[in-house]
Design a protein around this motif. Sequence first.
Motif, PDB file in Angstrom:
ATOM      1  N   ARG A 199       5.778   3.299   1.328  1.00 55.16           N
ATOM      2  CA  ARG A 199       5.092   2.105   0.838  1.00 55.16           C
ATOM      3  C   ARG A 199       5.315   0.977   1.849  1.00 55.16           C
ATOM      4  N   TYR A 200       4.242   0.262   2.187  1.00 57.21           N
ATOM      5  CA  TYR A 200       4.401  -0.863   3.117  1.00 57.21           C
ATOM      6  C   TYR A 200       3.369  -1.941   2.831  1.00 57.21           C
ATOM      7  N   VAL A 201       3.676  -3.149   3.317  1.00 58.48           N
ATOM      8  CA  VAL A 201       2.690  -4.228   3.272  1.00 58.48           C
ATOM      9  C   VAL A 201       1.936  -4.163   4.608  1.00 58.48           C
ATOM     10  N   PRO A 202       0.621  -3.930   4.546  1.00 54.94           N
ATOM     11  CA  PRO A 202      -0.113  -3.799   5.819  1.00 54.94           C
ATOM     12  C   PRO A 202      -0.024  -5.061   6.684  1.00 54.94           C
ATOM     13  N   HIS A 203      -0.049  -4.863   7.984  1.00 60.01           N
ATOM     14  CA  HIS A 203      -0.196  -5.985   8.909  1.00 60.01           C
ATOM     15  C   HIS A 203      -1.688  -6.217   9.136  1.00 60.01           C
ATOM     16  N   VAL A 204      -2.004  -7.438   9.565  1.00 65.49           N
ATOM     17  CA  VAL A 204      -3.421  -7.802   9.660  1.00 65.49           C
ATOM     18  C   VAL A 204      -3.761  -8.307  11.059  1.00 65.49           C
ATOM     19  N   ILE A 205      -4.798  -7.711  11.617  1.00 64.23           N
ATOM     20  CA  ILE A 205      -5.373  -8.229  12.862  1.00 64.23           C
ATOM     21  C   ILE A 205      -6.694  -8.892  12.486  1.00 64.23           C
ATOM     22  N   GLU A 206      -6.866 -10.114  12.937  1.00 67.22           N
ATOM     23  CA  GLU A 206      -8.021 -10.907  12.503  1.00 67.22           C
ATOM     24  C   GLU A 206      -8.863 -11.424  13.665  1.00 67.22           C
ATOM     25  N   PRO A 207     -10.064 -10.850  13.875  1.00 71.75           N
ATOM     26  CA  PRO A 207     -11.014 -11.519  14.779  1.00 71.75           C
ATOM     27  C   PRO A 207     -11.792 -12.548  13.955  1.00 71.75           C
ATOM     28  N   ALA A 208     -11.671 -13.833  14.308  1.00 70.45           N
ATOM     29  CA  ALA A 208     -12.306 -14.916  13.536  1.00 70.45           C
ATOM     30  C   ALA A 208     -13.254 -15.682  14.444  1.00 70.45           C
ATOM     31  N   ALA A 209     -14.551 -15.537  14.181  1.00 71.99           N
ATOM     32  CA  ALA A 209     -15.560 -16.165  15.040  1.00 71.99           C
ATOM     33  C   ALA A 209     -16.288 -17.257  14.269  1.00 71.99           C
ATOM     34  N   PHE A 240       0.858  -1.199   0.000  1.00 69.97           N
ATOM     35  CA  PHE A 240       0.000   0.000   0.000  1.00 69.97           C
ATOM     36  C   PHE A 240       0.886   1.238   0.000  1.00 69.97           C
ATOM     37  N   TYR A 241       0.556   2.199  -0.868  1.00 63.31           N
ATOM     38  CA  TYR A 241       1.331   3.440  -0.886  1.00 63.31           C
ATOM     39  C   TYR A 241       0.619   4.480  -0.020  1.00 63.31           C
ATOM     40  N   ASP A 242       1.290   4.866   1.051  1.00 64.63           N
ATOM     41  CA  ASP A 242       0.748   5.843   1.999  1.00 64.63           C
ATOM     42  C   ASP A 242       1.193   7.235   1.524  1.00 64.63           C
ATOM     43  N   GLN A 243       0.251   7.906   0.846  1.00 66.49           N
ATOM     44  CA  GLN A 243       0.587   9.174   0.194  1.00 66.49           C
ATOM     45  C   GLN A 243       0.991  10.242   1.204  1.00 66.49           C
ATOM     46  N   GLU A 244       0.229  10.303   2.302  1.00 68.20           N
ATOM     47  CA  GLU A 244       0.486  11.346   3.309  1.00 68.20           C
ATOM     48  C   GLU A 244       1.914  11.307   3.826  1.00 68.20           C
ATOM     49  N   ASN A 245       2.416  10.100   4.068  1.00 65.12           N
ATOM     50  CA  ASN A 245       3.765   9.963   4.626  1.00 65.12           C
ATOM     51  C   ASN A 245       4.800   9.531   3.592  1.00 65.12           C
ATOM     52  N   ASP A 246       4.368   9.511   2.340  1.00 60.52           N
ATOM     53  CA  ASP A 246       5.236   9.113   1.241  1.00 60.52           C
ATOM     54  C   ASP A 246       6.034   7.841   1.578  1.00 60.52           C
TER      55      ASP A 246
END
Length: 442
Positions: A297-307, A289-295
Amino acid sequence: MARPDLMDRVVNLAKRRGLVFPSSEIYGGFRSTWDYGPLGVLLKRNVKEAWWRAMVQLRDDVVGLDSAILMAPRVWEASGHVATFTDPLVDCRNCQERFRADQLPASGACPNCGAKDSFTDARNFNLMFKTYVGPVEDAANVAYLRPETAQGIFVNFQNVQTTTRKKPPFGIAQIGKSFRNEITPGNFVFRTREFEQMEMEFFVPPEDGPEWFEYWCRERFRWYTELGIPEDQLRLRPHDPDELSHYSTGTADVEFDYPWGWGELEGIANRTDYDLTKHAEFSGQDLSFYDQENDRRYVPHVIEPAAGADRATLAFLLAAYHEEEAPTADGKVEKRTVLRLDPRLAPNKVAVLPLSKNEKLVPVSEEIATDLRSRFMIDVDLAGSIGRRYRRQDEVGTPFCVTVDFDTLDDRAVTVRDRDSMQQDRVSLDRLAAHLQERLPA
Ligand code: GAP
């Protein structure tokens, strides 16, 4: 009531009242599969609806998805499921029964026949169901039934992100069937091979992962208590490092105090950038994901609630089940079974009960039912004494009974009886819908 007894009573009620039936029952059932009957399908839909409302509708940072059960087989190679989604399987040489090696009693005796030291060496057994797509049953046409809904979300990350223009932190939620060839299904709908999940993948900047993990642990715990499960029947249990799934750096389970002891209701995991990184690698697509505000690029981390929708339905049923003494109309006391379900989860919200099948009462009752039906899920019950009909509604958790009696014909009012307090109020027909609506939250 003794706890094992509670399970028997709930399973019995579920069968008797059309909540849950053994699947393929006329053929003797089929290996721990279950069908939701007319009242069960309503209860489970309400559970899923409450989840969707909390996770999607009431938030501006989560959107929904409904992805296919069959996916490209490469998805399951990338996710690690082909290689590592396994349970250790052992056979008892004496009785040929199969068990999960990690669930055997410490005594070493076979739980089925009692034989000592009778187990084969453990071998890894992949839990994914395999099938073939198209008419040719060969290796090139193998496909899997998804063992979790999560991967449908990861492979759509880019589609959803670009079409909705959401920026991390944001989530994608999905409800749907998953399949696992469990070695030891059991405990009614607690562990089955076909089940429904309610999962949300929440994509965040990498450094914010731990904070969002804590946030979702709190939020998900709260969801269950807010819908009526007493806090002392729930706990949040962090996983030990050796319990963690192949993709997770941290997991906590919301556990429920089932009649057989504490067990998982929902897992909340920090999946880091594992899945997006793997899918980028295997698909050749850039999933950063390219974060324009902070110039940056990173691969997001994921938090998963799985019910699990089935486990949640079971937990709500168990927590709601009560047997108590109640006064009868003629001053005696009798046992009543009541499901104290949150009204949002109750299968039917209102029951319309004409005092008798009298030709004058029935048309008025039908008029009332027609009006209420457009607003709530309702039941109309004409059979048996009014006391018996109240009991029948209590045991399936209907929050309100509306009794139409002979006075109704003169005063255009009905008796509204509350399931929990059993209090009865006379309410005029022109106020009835509003009276009920005020007491039945969305
Ligand atoms: N995507 C992560 C994941 O699937 P999980 O802990 O394996 O994590 C999440 O599953 C939830 O799905 C569980 O907490 C449970 O409620 C439900 N679930 C998993 N396996 C199940 C089964 N065999 N039968 C019924 N529900 C199941």
